[in-house]
Write an enzyme that holds these catalytic residues in place. Structure first.
Site, PDB file in Angstrom:
ATOM      1  N   TYR A 433     -32.623  49.767  -8.613  1.00 37.51           N
ATOM      2  CA  TYR A 433     -31.992  50.732  -7.726  1.00 37.51           C
ATOM      3  C   TYR A 433     -30.511  50.481  -7.495  1.00 37.51           C
ATOM      4  O   TYR A 433     -29.977  49.460  -7.866  1.00 37.51           O
ATOM      5  CB  TYR A 433     -32.760  50.922  -6.429  1.00 37.51           C
ATOM      6  CG  TYR A 433     -32.921  49.798  -5.443  1.00 37.51           C
ATOM      7  CD1 TYR A 433     -33.876  49.914  -4.446  1.00 37.51           C
ATOM      8  CD2 TYR A 433     -32.141  48.638  -5.459  1.00 37.51           C
ATOM      9  CE1 TYR A 433     -34.057  48.917  -3.496  1.00 37.51           C
ATOM     10  CE2 TYR A 433     -32.314  47.653  -4.518  1.00 37.51           C
ATOM     11  CZ  TYR A 433     -33.269  47.792  -3.536  1.00 37.51           C
ATOM     12  OH  TYR A 433     -33.434  46.810  -2.604  1.00 37.51           O
ATOM     13  N   GLU A 434     -29.875  51.532  -6.918  1.00 34.93           N
ATOM     14  CA  GLU A 434     -28.406  51.608  -6.765  1.00 34.93           C
ATOM     15  C   GLU A 434     -27.695  51.550  -8.118  1.00 34.93           C
ATOM     16  O   GLU A 434     -26.634  50.968  -8.259  1.00 34.93           O
ATOM     17  CB  GLU A 434     -27.885  50.506  -5.838  1.00 34.93           C
ATOM     18  CG  GLU A 434     -28.503  50.490  -4.467  1.00 34.93           C
ATOM     19  CD  GLU A 434     -28.476  51.846  -3.782  1.00 34.93           C
ATOM     20  OE1 GLU A 434     -27.614  52.662  -4.104  1.00 34.93           O
ATOM     21  OE2 GLU A 434     -29.348  52.083  -2.930  1.00 34.93           O
ATOM     22  N   GLY A 435     -28.303  52.163  -9.099  1.00 34.69           N
ATOM     23  CA  GLY A 435     -27.759  52.140 -10.452  1.00 34.69           C
ATOM     24  C   GLY A 435     -28.392  51.012 -11.224  1.00 34.69           C
ATOM     25  O   GLY A 435     -28.198  49.845 -10.890  1.00 34.69           O
TER      26      GLY A 435
END
Length: 592
Positions: A433-435
């Site tokens: 997550y978050e890229g």
């Protein structure tokens, strides 16, 4: 499961001798961040993490969350822990006093955040997202929105979320379909978002959602996305809460780990929202929150690694097994060489990650307090360069560290009751997550290296070499492998810059290996800096055994971890041909 105890000595050494906290405390506005104040805050946070948040971890993992009557019900202990967090002012450390913050450096909040995530990563995600929402709103919101929403977000009375992802729009936000229709002084938001961390709960009285959506006349792609503030409960003019907005959870995800973090599918049914920033500039506004979150996720990698190490260490001292080589009687498994190898690998990777993360966050503060545009640009570029390394490398090594934690427990590590498996499961989300880490790697080679022709990376390499020159003579044997690794990073930089001119596939093909190489080199550099500080403190009369342990950590890392950079360097030299030249059919050739 072993109790969590914050590694205060390592945190303080890292703050003072890597992240430049004493220098930061001399900056105008940060005078309150004295050594005594820093110590007091860290020691009290350690107590809260150990005695209040830590005990909720097992219960949270076992109970998870449930959706009942449109509200997410979290474990009973979570609400009490959150109330103590809010009442203690822990969410306000680094924020503007105008909105109830304490005006302390962001850097000081970093070890505090690490403690929350080590104590209970699922719980810690809630304040983490709220702090990102505060930053985003503070930088992009109108004065009216800030006055109405920031004080309660800063105090922790309300929490915040980030609503980007849709079922059709994961990393590619250009295809976001949520709609925003103008209506007087507000907008009507409609659509669904998935994977929304702490999208709903009962720990705070209101939740402020930051939502990406499209205006009716928006251009296609990412240029047509706007950002909106959508409260769970409407806020009256006097600050009291009004009726429930038509925004809420449709379901909760059943996940591999972080069971007690409410990951929601959120529905917005003609919900009232307010524009944040300029129309069609929502992604730029949201990146404020995302960049903060990426550093925080990297810090989570450090946090869960620390928790796994502490658990494995306690087990290694308690578990009695057959005689180790060189002994005649059964004893604790820490006497066995391979257990020690695994523990030292866990320890040194965690300490290296902590140093990189704190150092990057410190640069953000120095950029804010810079005395010239040039100084500000240097610190901003430094933080930007380190961000994908913090997020990518620190979460990758968390996979190794938590896996080794299971291995040290042996068969008992595979049994849920010991708790080692929970750390392994919880850590697995971090590279995603978050890229994803693939995106972080592309960011590192693209925006952070190719876009500025490698200037920021060249500056970091020069900084590393200056550190090597100042290193105490007693550490020469440790400095040499770091010097060699830094030269390897410089060669990788040159290979990327030159190769990208003729091979458009090269940057993407080598990105992951480039990121991992950079991470291992930065880790070695940071541990050498810490070892140098430990030598100097010892020479000044400090006889704390921790200082000797720090030097031993550096020695182990240089001998058994840092050499990994060479393998990544060799893979860089393989270029794009071995990966991108493969016909897609070959991937499925075994059963065709």
């Amino acid at each position: 499961m072993a109790d969590y105890n914050a590694p205060l000595k390592d945190m303080k050494l890292t703050l003072n001798h890597v992240a430049r906290m004493p220098e930061l405390a001399q900056k105008p506005g940060f005078e309150d961040a004295s050594a005594d104040m820093v110590d007091a805050i860290l020691e009290e946070a350690a107590r809260v993490a150990r005695d209040v948040v830590g005990p909720t971890n097992v219960e949270g993992d076992q109970q998870g969350v449930q959706l009942k009557d449109g509200t997410v019900i979290c474990p009973e202990s979570f609400k009490g822990a959150y109330q103590q967090y809010a009442e203690g002012g822990w969410g306000s450390l680094q924020f503007d006093p105008e909105y109830g913050g304490q005006g302390l450096p962001f850097l000081l909040s970093v070890p505090v955040m690490e403690m929350w995530h080590s104590a209970n990563m699922a719980w810690g995600l809630c304040p983490m997202l709220s702090q990102g929402a505060v930053e985003c709103l503070d930088l992009n919101g109108s004065d009216e929105l800030k006055a109405k929403y920031l004080p309660q977000l800063v105090s922790g009375e309300w929490t915040g979320t980030m609503n980007l992802t849709e079922s059709n729009a994961g990393s590619d936000l250009s295809v976001v379909r949520a709609k925003a229709e103008p209506e007087g002084d507000h907008y009507r938001i409609s659509g669904e978002k998935i994977f929304i961390t702490w999208g709903d709960h009962e720990m705070a009285e209101n939740i402020i959602h930051l939502v990406l959506a499209r205006l009716p006349d928006a251009p296609p792609g990412v240029r047509g996305i706007s950002l909106f503030l959508v409260p769970k409960f409407m806020v009256n003019e006097d600050g009291s809460l009004g009726e429930r907005n038509s925004a809420g959870p449709l379901s909760v995800e059943h996940k591999m780990g972080i069971h007690a973090s409410a990951t929601c599918v959120m529905g917005f049914d003609n919900a009232i929202g307010y524009l944040v920033g300029e129309p069609n500039r929502g992604l730029a506004c949201m990146f404020t929150m995302m960049n903060n979150a990426r550093l925080s996720v990297g810090l989570q990698g450090v946090s869960i690694s620390e928790r796994a190490y502490q658990q494995a260490l306690e087990y290694a001292f308690e578990r009695i097994q057959g005689p180790a080589v060189g002994t005649r009687e059964a004893g604790p498994i820490i006497r066995h060489a391979d257990v020690r190898r695994m523990l030292m690998t866990m320890k040194t990777l965690t300490e290296a990650g902590r140093a990189i993360a704190y150092d990057a966050c410190g640069s953000l503060d120095f950029a804010v307090k810079a005395e010239s545009d040039e100084e500000k640009a240097v610190e901003q570029a430094r933080a930007a360069l380190l961000t994908p390394i913090v997020k990518g490398w620190c979460t990758e090594i968390a996979q190794e560290v938590t896996s080794l934690g299971v291995q040290i427990h042996g068969g008992m590590g595979y049994i849920e009751e010991t708790g080692a498996a929970q750390h392994y499961r919880d850590a697995r989300i971090l590279p995603i997550y978050e890229g994803t880490n693939g995106i972080q790697a592309l960011d590192l080679v693209g925006r952070k290296t190719l876009m500025d022709k490698g200037e920021a990376l060249a500056a970091l390499i020069a900084e590393m070499r200056e550190s090597l020159k100042r290193c105490d003579a007693s550490l020469t044997s440790l400095a040499k492998p770091v010097e060699e690794a830094v030269a390897g990073l410089e060669s990788a930089r040159e290979l990327l810059l030159k190769g990208a001119e003729t091979d458009e596939l090269l940057p993407g093909s080598i990105a992951y290996n480039f990121m991992m190489l950079a991470g291992y080199v930065c880790g070695g550099w940071q541990l050498l800096r810490q070892a140098d500080a430990a030598v100097r403190l010892t020479a000044e009369g400090d006889d704390d055994p921790y200082l000797q342990a720090k030097q031993e950590s550096a020695r182990f890392y240089m001998a058994q971890v840092l050499p990994r950079w060479k393998g990544f360097s060799e893979m860089l030299n393989d270029g794009s041909q071995s990966i991108m030249a493969l016909p897609e059919e070959l991937f499925a050739s075994a059963w065709q």
